[in-house]
Design an enzyme around this catalytic site. Structure first.
Site, PDB file in Angstrom:
ATOM      1  N   ASP A 263       0.842  -1.194   0.000  1.00 61.91           N
ATOM      2  CA  ASP A 263       0.000   0.000   0.000  1.00 61.91           C
ATOM      3  C   ASP A 263       0.885   1.255   0.000  1.00 61.91           C
ATOM      4  OD1 ASP A 263      -2.785   1.205   0.415  1.00 61.91           O
ATOM      5  OD2 ASP A 263      -1.814   1.894   2.244  1.00 61.91           O
TER       6      ASP A 263
ATOM      7  N   HIS B 226      -7.252  -6.227  -0.438  1.00 59.96           N
ATOM      8  CA  HIS B 226      -6.164  -5.243  -0.391  1.00 59.96           C
ATOM      9  C   HIS B 226      -5.115  -5.606   0.653  1.00 59.96           C
ATOM     10  CE1 HIS B 226      -4.311  -1.248  -0.565  1.00 59.96           C
ATOM     11  NE2 HIS B 226      -4.360  -1.214   0.757  1.00 59.96           N
TER      12      HIS B 226
ATOM     13  N   TYR C  87      -0.386  11.731   3.591  1.00 58.39           N
ATOM     14  CA  TYR C  87      -1.214  12.013   2.411  1.00 58.39           C
ATOM     15  C   TYR C  87      -1.395  13.509   2.174  1.00 58.39           C
ATOM     16  CZ  TYR C  87      -2.443   7.070   2.552  1.00 58.39           C
ATOM     17  OH  TYR C  87      -2.387   5.694   2.539  1.00 58.39           O
TER      18      TYR C  87
END
Length: 361
Positions: free
Chosen positions: A167, A334, A279
């Site tokens: 990820d 995921h 982020y």
């Protein structure tokens, strides 16, 4: 020479359009989150704002079979990093970089598996878990995160490693491999495409833009952190356990103690701000340059990934100018290294042995 006025206007217009898209979508995501919050207040007002700070870690976080808890302070940045290490010192280094919202524990199956032949180090990235968390979001730019890995490698007494990332940790792993290729003997990435593929694909495919909506939502101050705490971190639990985003019925489901480990780490005061700050700098770093990867690379992908479209996996092949192996697991989510640990470990072993054999030949 200065660019002609028309070109300067075009560049400025494109930048304005880009940031208008970012903040417009950020606003849309915030409105959706706000509606969900109001719905929760309307249904269960007493539970909405209830959340617990876990004072004592669950026993699984101190399981000696996973390795030893260690710390290293980086000279240049002054930050102290926490990691768990398994395997003898002096063996080749395998460095594991987790994603969001995870921490070193997401690699528990790999720490046990690869310690027989490697010094396996599962890191808490900058801002996560017991690693130091600078308060300003500017301290989480990609350049800082890439340099962290180089500095940690050197502080551990190594000049190269097998680098594994999942990820967001996969994003960092790709960039470390690009910027410091001499430090990465083999690259293994789980459920994250080459960064150039990701940035190009998301702008051309609205479906991926929607799946990556949290990138935009996280641009807001404090509200994303607050939404994670609602209903005692219901969002965090749902990410790993819900039918839409969690580990499937055929996967290795997280135990109640595993879930409690995540809740313990992320329920600590301020524990979410550092991870989300990763982020909050991503859009100022775009566009990423089209850099190629020159070391052998393994890309593993769970086809049921709720956040990343599988088409990006195959396109990634273009940017790897060495042996490239892609394996897509049809029933996996995921959270691949936790979802299908036995299969993932076997595929990694095969890749590592295969490359060793090729070099010997």
């Amino acid at each position: 020479a200065c660019p002609p006025p028309a070109r300067r206007v075009m560049v400025a217009a494109r930048a304005l359009l880009f940031w208008a898209l970012v903040y417009s979508y950020c606003g849309v995501c915030a409105c959706i989150a706000g509606l969900r919050l109001l719905w929760s207040i309307g249904r269960r007002p007493g539970e909405t704002f209830r959340w617990v700070v876990r004072e004592n870690p669950p026993a699984c976080l101190n399981d000696p079979s996973l390795g030893t808890h260690c710390y290293v302070r980086i000279k240049d940045s002054g930050l102290r990093f926490h990691y768990v290490a398994a395997g003898e010192r002096g063996k080749p280094l395998m460095l594991l970089l987790h994603g969001f919202p995870e921490f070193w524990y997401s690699w528990r199956h790999q720490l046990r598996e690869f310690k027989s032949e490697y010094r396996v180090v599962a890191l808490d990235l900058r801002g996560y878990g017991e690693t130091d968390a600078p308060s300003h979001k500017e301290n989480y730019k990609l350049d800082c995160l890439i340099t962290d890995i180089k500095d940690i490698l050197e502080s551990l007494g190594y000049n190269k490693c097998v680098l594994v990332g999942h990820d967001w940790g996969g994003m960092i792993a790709w960039l470390v491999a690009i910027c410091y290729p001499e430090m990465v003997t083999k690259l293994i990435v789980i459920n994250f495409p080459h960064p150039s593929v990701f940035t190009e694909y998301i702008l051309r495919h609205p479906s991926q833009l929607i799946k990556s909506g949290y990138y935009f939502f996280f641009q807001m101050p404090w509200f994303p952190e607050f939404m994670f705490t609602v209903n005692d971190f219901k969002v965090l639990k749902s990410l790993f356990t819900s039918q839409a985003t969690g580990i499937g019925r055929k996967g290795c489901r997280l135990t109640a103690e595993d879930i409690e480990a995540y809740l313990y780490v992320f329920s600590q005061p301020g524990a979410l701000t550092g991870p989300i700050n990763h982020y909050r700098n991503i859009f100022s770093c775009l566009p990423l340059q089209h850099h190629e990867v020159i070391m052998p690379t393994l890309l593993l992908w769970g086809e049921r990934d709720a956040f990343m479209e599988v088409e990006m996996a195959e396109i990634t092949r273009i940017y790897v100018k060495n042996h490239f192996r892609l394996t897509i697991l049809s029933e996996a989510s995921h959270w691949l290294q936790q979802d299908q640990p036995d299969i993932v470990n076997k595929l990694i072993w095969t890749f590592l042995k295969e490359e060793t054999t090729r070099k010997r030949e």
